[in-house]
Write a protein that holds these residues in place. Structure first.
Motif, PDB file in Angstrom:
ATOM      1  N   ASP A  38      -9.198   7.710 -25.871  1.00 17.19           N
ATOM      2  CA  ASP A  38      -8.125   8.606 -24.982  1.00 17.19           C
ATOM      3  C   ASP A  38      -6.775   7.934 -25.055  1.00 17.19           C
ATOM      4  N   ALA A  46       1.258  15.607 -26.284  1.00 17.96           N
ATOM      5  CA  ALA A  46      -0.056  16.248 -26.504  1.00 17.96           C
ATOM      6  C   ALA A  46      -0.078  17.001 -27.977  1.00 17.96           C
ATOM      7  N   PRO A  47       1.212  17.628 -28.299  1.00 20.13           N
ATOM      8  CA  PRO A  47       0.826  18.196 -29.611  1.00 20.13           C
ATOM      9  C   PRO A  47       0.638  16.940 -30.737  1.00 20.13           C
ATOM     10  N   VAL A  49      -0.422  13.960 -30.307  1.00 21.86           N
ATOM     11  CA  VAL A  49      -1.705  13.228 -30.305  1.00 21.86           C
ATOM     12  C   VAL A  49      -3.028  14.335 -30.720  1.00 21.86           C
ATOM     13  N   LYS A  50      -2.751  15.469 -30.753  1.00 17.47           N
ATOM     14  CA  LYS A  50      -3.960  16.267 -31.138  1.00 17.47           C
ATOM     15  C   LYS A  50      -4.084  16.515 -32.685  1.00 17.47           C
ATOM     16  N   ARG A  51      -2.659  15.886 -33.364  1.00 17.99           N
ATOM     17  CA  ARG A  51      -2.775  15.870 -34.882  1.00 17.99           C
ATOM     18  C   ARG A  51      -3.473  14.531 -35.270  1.00 17.99           C
ATOM     19  N   ARG A  56      -9.766  11.333 -28.861  1.00 21.08           N
ATOM     20  CA  ARG A  56     -10.476  12.423 -28.140  1.00 21.08           C
ATOM     21  C   ARG A  56      -9.959  13.336 -27.463  1.00 21.08           C
ATOM     22  N   GLN A  57      -8.909  12.807 -26.729  1.00 23.30           N
ATOM     23  CA  GLN A  57      -7.819  13.495 -25.606  1.00 23.30           C
ATOM     24  C   GLN A  57      -6.867  12.799 -25.275  1.00 23.30           C
ATOM     25  N   GLN A  58      -5.742  13.459 -25.059  1.00 22.26           N
ATOM     26  CA  GLN A  58      -4.584  12.895 -24.290  1.00 22.26           C
ATOM     27  C   GLN A  58      -4.768  13.105 -22.891  1.00 22.26           C
ATOM     28  N   ASP A 155      -1.443  21.964 -39.857  1.00 20.91           N
ATOM     29  CA  ASP A 155      -2.181  23.436 -39.274  1.00 20.91           C
ATOM     30  C   ASP A 155      -1.552  24.483 -40.653  1.00 20.91           C
ATOM     31  N   GLU A 239       4.803  20.462 -32.599  1.00 20.69           N
ATOM     32  CA  GLU A 239       3.969  20.910 -33.579  1.00 20.69           C
ATOM     33  C   GLU A 239       4.337  21.557 -34.599  1.00 20.69           C
TER      34      GLU A 239
END
Length: 335
Positions: A38, A46-47, A49-51, A56-58, A155, A239
């Motif tokens: 994490d 957040a956008p 880290v999601k990439r 697992r999560q921010q 994406d 993103e």
């Protein structure tokens, strides 16, 4: 150490540094394939880290940059007690190590920096030669694994929708990133970027200008001097910028966060340097060109030119950057 440790990373607060932090994340995953990692970071991250597939999560960092807020850090740390086996502290400040300390995370790893004895349980030496080489410094905290350049996921659906929305075609446009949050000593002049944009459009390529809303004045100047350039500053989410930049034929950027984004999505990058050094924070891309005059007064690592002339960037000719971009434009498109 458990085979599936839970790891908390105290992340950096700049886009480029967060991209380079993936060098640490991938090294940790090599050592602990089943680890849950994490990242504690500002909400804007957040956008990004999601990439990163390693994460697992921010967790949103609750404080503004520079704020001590000792009691809030203590309270926040206590809320995290019992959740993590290890913590890695990337920022160098004393206060950045407080939350893992208050969370009583058994292993707390970082560089010494601001005399963090006691707050950290494992202090990793930071040789002077690595101090400003951010990606390598982060990677060294893992003390194992193989160095891997950052690689962000893209994406494809969002990319296609954005290309249609802004009238762009994949591999038919050049991405220009003329901003730099650090300060004006990193920014190649607007007139120079406009000259570059005109040269690229003369080759039959479209030009898209990227940046945050804070860069809108700069991109507006460039768009006015280079009619036809698509000004996207402040009009895309982070993103969205990731997905669009990944579709560019070439990206040209100052030493900035979006430069590292471009490298991490596999876009060939021309990186323009002024007050900083390409030896420290180069784009970790397969294909890149570094343009730097290397004057006697640089790198100074200052936000504003201490000599008042900014010759390291003002005397950098458009033709030098065009030549670098041309070399990258000759690279065949990936199959």
């Amino acid at each position: 150490m458990a085979e599936s440790p839970t790891i908390l990373v105290i992340g950096p607060r700049w886009v480029g540094d967060m991209v380079m932090a993936q060098c640490l994340f991938s090294a940790l995953k090599q050592q602990y394939p089943n680890a849950a990692i994490d990242v504690l970071a500002p909400a804007w991250a957040a956008p990004l880290v999601k990439r990163m597939p390693e994460i697992r999560q921010q967790i949103d960092f609750p404080l503004k940059p520079g704020a001590l807020e000792f009691r809030i850090r203590r309270r926040f740390g206590r809320l995290l007690r019992g959740r993590y086996d290890m913590a890695y502290v990337l920022p160098g400040s004393w206060k950045s190590a407080l939350i893992p300390f208050f969370a009583r995370i058994p292993r707390r790893v970082g560089n010494l920096r601001e005399m963090r004895y006691g707050l950290l349980t494992e202090i990793v030496p930071l040789p002077a030669a690595v101090k400003r080489r951010t990606a390598q410094a982060y990677f060294s905290l893992a003390r194992g694994g193989t160095f891997q350049a950052p690689r962000l996921t893209v994406d494809a659906g969002n990319q296609a929708a954005l290309l249609e929305r802004f009238g762009l075609k994949a591999e038919k446009f050049v991405a220009l990133m003329p901003g730099a949050e650090f300060g004006p000593a990193k920014r190649w002049p607007s007139e120079s970027y406009a000259g570059l944009a005109r040269e690229m459009m003369a080759k039959g390529l479209k030009v898209a200008l990227f940046g945050s809303k804070n860069d809108a004045d700069v991109t507006g100047e460039i768009a006015a001097l280079a009619p036809g350039a698509v000004d996207l500053a402040g009009k895309t989410r982070l993103e969205d910028a990731i997905d669009l930049i990944s579709a560019a034929k070439v990206a040209v950027s100052n030493d900035s966060g979006l430069m590292h984004v471009a490298a991490a999505v596999g876009t060939p990058v021309v990186a323009v340097y002024g007050s900083t050094s390409p030896k420290n924070t180069p784009p970790l891309a397969e294909h890149s060109e570094l343009v730097w005059l290397g004057l006697s007064c640089s790198p100074c690592h200052q936000k504003i030119c201490p000599l008042g002339h900014l010759n390291c960037l003002k005397t950098l000719e458009v033709g030098q950057v065009v030549a670098a971009a041309d070399r990258l434009l000759e690279i065949p498109a990936a199959a």
